[in-house]
Scaffold this motif. Structure first.
Motif, PDB file in Angstrom:
ATOM      1  N   PRO A  96      48.842  32.485  39.025  1.00  0.00           N
ATOM      2  CA  PRO A  96      48.131  33.767  39.121  1.00  0.00           C
ATOM      3  C   PRO A  96      47.112  33.760  40.259  1.00  0.00           C
ATOM      4  O   PRO A  96      46.528  32.720  40.580  1.00  0.00           O
ATOM      5  N   GLU A  97      46.921  34.917  40.850  1.00  0.00           N
ATOM      6  CA  GLU A  97      45.944  35.074  41.932  1.00  0.00           C
ATOM      7  C   GLU A  97      44.664  35.746  41.467  1.00  0.00           C
ATOM      8  O   GLU A  97      43.648  35.705  42.165  1.00  0.00           O
ATOM      9  N   ILE A  98      44.741  36.407  40.315  1.00  0.00           N
ATOM     10  CA  ILE A  98      43.603  37.174  39.822  1.00  0.00           C
ATOM     11  C   ILE A  98      43.726  37.286  38.303  1.00  0.00           C
ATOM     12  O   ILE A  98      44.844  37.266  37.760  1.00  0.00           O
ATOM     13  N   ILE A  99      42.588  37.386  37.626  1.00  0.00           N
ATOM     14  CA  ILE A  99      42.581  37.534  36.164  1.00  0.00           C
ATOM     15  C   ILE A  99      42.098  38.934  35.806  1.00  0.00           C
ATOM     16  O   ILE A  99      41.095  39.417  36.345  1.00  0.00           O
ATOM     17  N   PHE A 100      42.810  39.578  34.898  1.00  0.00           N
ATOM     18  CA  PHE A 100      42.362  40.839  34.318  1.00  0.00           C
ATOM     19  C   PHE A 100      42.087  40.581  32.844  1.00  0.00           C
ATOM     20  O   PHE A 100      42.999  40.342  32.059  1.00  0.00           O
ATOM     21  N   TYR A 101      40.809  40.595  32.479  1.00  0.00           N
ATOM     22  CA  TYR A 101      40.387  40.252  31.122  1.00  0.00           C
ATOM     23  C   TYR A 101      39.933  41.506  30.379  1.00  0.00           C
ATOM     24  O   TYR A 101      39.119  42.275  30.885  1.00  0.00           O
ATOM     25  N   VAL A 102      40.472  41.702  29.186  1.00  0.00           N
ATOM     26  CA  VAL A 102      40.053  42.817  28.333  1.00  0.00           C
ATOM     27  C   VAL A 102      38.972  42.297  27.393  1.00  0.00           C
ATOM     28  O   VAL A 102      39.259  41.587  26.432  1.00  0.00           O
ATOM     29  N   GLY A 103      37.721  42.628  27.698  1.00  0.00           N
ATOM     30  CA  GLY A 103      36.589  42.068  26.966  1.00  0.00           C
ATOM     31  C   GLY A 103      36.389  42.721  25.614  1.00  0.00           C
ATOM     32  O   GLY A 103      36.377  43.950  25.508  1.00  0.00           O
ATOM     33  N   SER A 132      39.022  31.203  35.148  1.00  0.00           N
ATOM     34  CA  SER A 132      38.709  31.706  36.489  1.00  0.00           C
ATOM     35  C   SER A 132      38.108  30.605  37.362  1.00  0.00           C
ATOM     36  O   SER A 132      38.480  30.446  38.530  1.00  0.00           O
ATOM     37  N   LYS A 133      37.183  29.832  36.791  1.00  0.00           N
ATOM     38  CA  LYS A 133      36.557  28.745  37.538  1.00  0.00           C
ATOM     39  C   LYS A 133      37.548  27.613  37.793  1.00  0.00           C
ATOM     40  O   LYS A 133      37.585  27.039  38.897  1.00  0.00           O
ATOM     41  N   MET A 134      38.355  27.295  36.785  1.00  0.00           N
ATOM     42  CA  MET A 134      39.297  26.190  36.913  1.00  0.00           C
ATOM     43  C   MET A 134      40.333  26.461  38.005  1.00  0.00           C
ATOM     44  O   MET A 134      40.667  25.574  38.797  1.00  0.00           O
ATOM     45  N   LEU A 135      40.824  27.715  38.061  1.00  0.00           N
ATOM     46  CA  LEU A 135      41.849  28.065  39.050  1.00  0.00           C
ATOM     47  C   LEU A 135      41.248  28.580  40.352  1.00  0.00           C
ATOM     48  O   LEU A 135      41.980  28.804  41.320  1.00  0.00           O
ATOM     49  N   ASN A 136      39.925  28.806  40.337  1.00  0.00           N
ATOM     50  CA  ASN A 136      39.238  29.339  41.516  1.00  0.00           C
ATOM     51  C   ASN A 136      39.852  30.661  41.965  1.00  0.00           C
ATOM     52  O   ASN A 136      40.155  30.875  43.142  1.00  0.00           O
ATOM     53  N   ILE A 137      40.032  31.567  41.003  1.00  0.00           N
ATOM     54  CA  ILE A 137      40.563  32.907  41.293  1.00  0.00           C
ATOM     55  C   ILE A 137      39.607  33.943  40.699  1.00  0.00           C
ATOM     56  O   ILE A 137      38.903  33.672  39.728  1.00  0.00           O
ATOM     57  N   PRO A 138      39.543  35.156  41.279  1.00  0.00           N
ATOM     58  CA  PRO A 138      38.583  36.163  40.821  1.00  0.00           C
ATOM     59  C   PRO A 138      38.897  36.680  39.419  1.00  0.00           C
ATOM     60  O   PRO A 138      40.059  36.781  39.017  1.00  0.00           O
ATOM     61  N   LEU A 139      37.832  37.033  38.716  1.00  0.00           N
ATOM     62  CA  LEU A 139      37.927  37.621  37.377  1.00  0.00           C
ATOM     63  C   LEU A 139      37.581  39.096  37.456  1.00  0.00           C
ATOM     64  O   LEU A 139      36.580  39.483  38.061  1.00  0.00           O
ATOM     65  N   THR A 140      38.414  39.932  36.866  1.00  0.00           N
ATOM     66  CA  THR A 140      38.093  41.348  36.690  1.00  0.00           C
ATOM     67  C   THR A 140      38.073  41.617  35.189  1.00  0.00           C
ATOM     68  O   THR A 140      38.864  41.052  34.433  1.00  0.00           O
ATOM     69  N   THR A 141      37.171  42.486  34.737  1.00  0.00           N
ATOM     70  CA  THR A 141      36.952  42.669  33.305  1.00  0.00           C
ATOM     71  C   THR A 141      36.950  44.143  32.937  1.00  0.00           C
ATOM     72  O   THR A 141      36.411  44.985  33.672  1.00  0.00           O
ATOM     73  N   TYR A 142      37.538  44.434  31.789  1.00  0.00           N
ATOM     74  CA  TYR A 142      37.680  45.808  31.277  1.00  0.00           C
ATOM     75  C   TYR A 142      37.105  45.869  29.864  1.00  0.00           C
ATOM     76  O   TYR A 142      37.521  45.117  28.987  1.00  0.00           O
ATOM     77  N   PHE A 143      36.146  46.771  29.644  1.00  0.00           N
ATOM     78  CA  PHE A 143      35.552  46.947  28.324  1.00  0.00           C
ATOM     79  C   PHE A 143      36.053  48.253  27.699  1.00  0.00           C
ATOM     80  O   PHE A 143      35.928  49.314  28.309  1.00  0.00           O
ATOM     81  N   THR A 144      36.590  48.171  26.501  1.00  0.00           N
ATOM     82  CA  THR A 144      37.160  49.346  25.842  1.00  0.00           C
ATOM     83  C   THR A 144      36.321  49.827  24.662  1.00  0.00           C
ATOM     84  O   THR A 144      36.560  50.910  24.139  1.00  0.00           O
ATOM     85  N   ASP A 145      35.371  49.017  24.217  1.00  0.00           N
ATOM     86  CA  ASP A 145      34.472  49.399  23.123  1.00  0.00           C
ATOM     87  C   ASP A 145      33.085  48.868  23.425  1.00  0.00           C
ATOM     88  O   ASP A 145      32.928  47.850  24.101  1.00  0.00           O
TER      89      ASP A 145
END
Length: 441
Positions: free
Chosen positions: A144-151, A165-178
């Protein structure tokens, strides 16, 4: 160190010859049936299934293999066992796995979450050995090149997303639904969760929230920009508008009855039977389609106010019944504790209801984000539920809905037009993919 260096070198080669690869981390897997999984699937629909892989934690229903082929599941049981046997935790899930060869029409009811349960759960994961060699190998193969996390409201999943994200050294993006941190009452666990939210948000390169209201409030609260993403649906290019029946009108509620919605439905049924039905000439059926289990008290209230309790529906049967509905109903609880939890959240049902070109009655506290979306099209059908009295103007608006076919048709057309403009799956999912692509560039 060797693993990380080898992984990063492999990703660079992968980028040069392939499309973007996204690791989705969420509690629920992609799904064709369950709301959270359906929403996630819709948001990622612009991606090819080879561009997605998913790590998830709740084994509910069968993964949607047309959306994504590569899954890794770590359950609470896996995490607990790994405390004592630290070499095994989780497994690869694919279409040949027998874990999900069950009927899709299973109940989605869960035991009630409490701060104590959430605290114990995250502490258990803290001591678990979830980051096994098997998981690392799976991640290495996925590249993976990027992480999409549903928080969500579980501290442990935030920690998992950041660590990967830190282990793979790839960017984290986060989505909050509640919203679990701004409006809800503070407990020991919420304090821990708030601190973890700060860590997740500070580590994230791109942030999303469900709906305009949450995106606005979170942007101010955290002083970081949040992009709004709503649930998105397939919308027909044209929609036939059907006239309201002059004989029997079906008001239908679809979905779960948690967060006090069961009690609020009883209040709406009472309001409907006492304030509206005596003043209209058509017969009204109030139907509730749900997988949720109801208490004996709520069942008695349903019988008293002639609410038809129906089994929950999925797939094509659900679509057929939605098409057959005359009016949709959405409720939120006026109970202060539940009100705080739902204040900023937008129900995934609202865009779906609008796409069917039907009116939506909203009943409950008028300041919640879900009701504000409905009010954008027709504020007349947003009924503020006051514990003691109901507004006579709301009575008149709802009576007009059943008597005035022009009023009914206008709302149908306006809802459909609004959905087509704001919740079209092709436009929103393409824009979401572009945002991730720009981040990598």
């Amino acid at each position: 160190r060797f693993y990380c260096l080898t992984f990063n070198f492999s990703v660079k080669i992968y980028r040069s010859i392939n499309k973007m690869k996204v690791l989705v981390i969420s509690h629920n897997c992609f799904s064709r049936i369950y709301n959270n999984g359906k929403t996630l699937s819709a948001i990622c629909s612009a991606f090819d299934k080879k561009e997605l892989c998913q790590l998830y934690f709740t084994p509910q229903g069968e993964p949607y293999y047309d959306r994504c082929e590569d899954y890794y599941l770590i359950t609470d049981k896996n995490a607990l066992k790994s405390i004592f046997c630290r070499t095994k935790c989780g497994k690869i899930i694919n279409s040949n796995n027998l874990l999900y060869k069950k009927s899709e029409n299973i109940s989605s009811s869960h035991s009630k979450q409490t701060s104590l349960k959430l605290l114990l759960r995250s502490l258990m994961w803290q001591f678990s050995a979830w980051c096994t060699r098997d998981l690392k190998e799976w991640l290495f193969n996925q590249k993976p090149e990027i992480i999409f996390y549903v928080g969500g409201n579980s501290v442990f999943s935030h920690k998992v997303a950041i660590e990967i994200s830190k282990m793979l050294n790839i960017p984290l993006t986060t989505y909050f639904t509640d919203d679990y941190v701004i409006n809800p009452s503070t407990t020991l666990y919420i304090k821990w969760l708030k601190k973890q939210y700060r860590n997740t948000i500070n580590h994230s390169s791109l942030l999303f929230a469900i709906g305009e209201q949450m995106a606005h409030d979170y942007s101010l609260y955290y002083n970081k920009y949040f992009l709004p993403i709503m649930n998105i649906v397939d919308i027909d290019d044209e929609k036939k508008i059907t006239s309201l029946s002059t004989d029997v009108v079906n008001i239908c509620y679809f979905g779960g009855l948690h967060l006090g919605r069961d009690v609020e439905l009883c209040r709406f049924a009472k309001y409907l039977r006492e304030n509206i039905c005596p003043n209209i000439s058509v017969s009204v059926k109030l139907k509730v389609y749900t997988f949720s289990r109801l208490s004996d008290d709520v069942i008695k209230q349903f019988k008293k106010y002639r609410v038809e309790l129906c089994d929950g529906l999925t797939g094509d049967i659900l679509k057929k019944q939605m098409e057959a509905s005359d009016v949709f109903l959405h409720v939120e609880s006026i109970d202060p504790a539940y009100h705080k939890l739902t204040m900023l959240s937008v129900s995934t049902k609202i865009p779906e209801y609008m796409s069917y070109a039907k009116p939506i009655i909203a009943f409950g506290p008028s300041d919640v984000a879900s009701f504000k979306v409905i009010a954008c099209v027709c504020s007349n059908l947003v009924i503020n539920d006051n514990k003691s009295t109901w507004d006579n103007n709301s009575n008149e608006d709802l009576i007009s809905l059943f008597h005035d076919n022009n009023f009914y048709n206008k709302i149908c057309i306006d809802n459909y037009s609004y959905a087509k403009k704001h919740f079209n799956i092709k436009d929103v999912s393409k824009n979401f993919k572009n945002n991730l692509s720009l981040l990598l560039k």
